[in-house]
Design a protein around this motif. Sequence first.
Motif, mmCIF file in Angstrom:
data_model
loop_
_atom_site.group_PDB
_atom_site.id
_atom_site.type_symbol
_atom_site.label_atom_id
_atom_site.label_comp_id
_atom_site.label_asym_id
_atom_site.label_seq_id
_atom_site.Cartn_x
_atom_site.Cartn_y
_atom_site.Cartn_z
ATOM 1 N N GLN A 90 -4.039 0.387 -2.415
ATOM 2 C CA GLN A 90 -3.261 -0.816 -2.703
ATOM 3 C C GLN A 90 -2.548 -0.646 -4.033
ATOM 4 O OE1 GLN A 90 -5.261 -4.605 -2.232
ATOM 5 N NE2 GLN A 90 -3.837 -5.589 -3.655
ATOM 6 N N TYR B 179 0.835 -1.207 0.000
ATOM 7 C CA TYR B 179 0.000 0.000 0.000
ATOM 8 C C TYR B 179 0.865 1.251 0.000
ATOM 9 C CZ TYR B 179 -3.742 -3.139 1.509
ATOM 10 O OH TYR B 179 -4.654 -4.158 1.578
ATOM 11 N N ALA C 291 -5.400 4.938 2.338
ATOM 12 C CA ALA C 291 -4.418 4.037 1.737
ATOM 13 C C ALA C 291 -4.917 3.554 0.385
ATOM 14 C CB ALA C 291 -4.174 2.854 2.658
#
Length: 196
Positions: free
Chosen positions: A155, A138, A153
Amino acid sequence: PDGAWVAFFSHGALRKVRVDGGAPIVVTGLPASTISHTGSWGPGDTLLYTNSGTLYRVPASGGAPARVAVADTGLHLLHPHILPGGRAVLVTVTPDYNVGNLGVLDLASGRVRQLGPGIAPQYAAGNLVYGSIGGELYRRPFDLERLEPTGPAEQIASGVGIGLEGLGGPGFAAAAGGALAYHVTSCTGRLSGDAP
């Protein structure tokens, strides 16, 4: 940090070697019981590393390591990454080597602020880059002044070889400018997303 040296663990010692060749130099010997796979080389020519969850500092020129003061002595800290400016260190906080939380250690106060689940946080191009037990990678915007995330966040990869202390440490590295290198495991997932 100047790109001229690499520090590494080998044969019971923390060592360094010039990238253009030459014999490795011992920075400091390590006890036979040392469990450490990661460290960080920061401002002031200082190396940080962990041994069984305790953080140590040693001059890159060599010498005896000194324990880094942490206010909560019950925390196990792994994967140190010195932030630009050298006033704080990103760490993995783990109670039992099976789970991990992102943390930031203020070196002046010794306080560790936990930032949520994650492993082996590193700083690159204005972002935290970190992994998960499941092998996901991430990135998350991070404010260096306030020492805290500033957004959600995202990915950026999966199937990355990421582990805690007993599993050999993180399978990725993020450069200050944003370049990212990572190890893909042979048994999980496939890559997706872009590097930060």
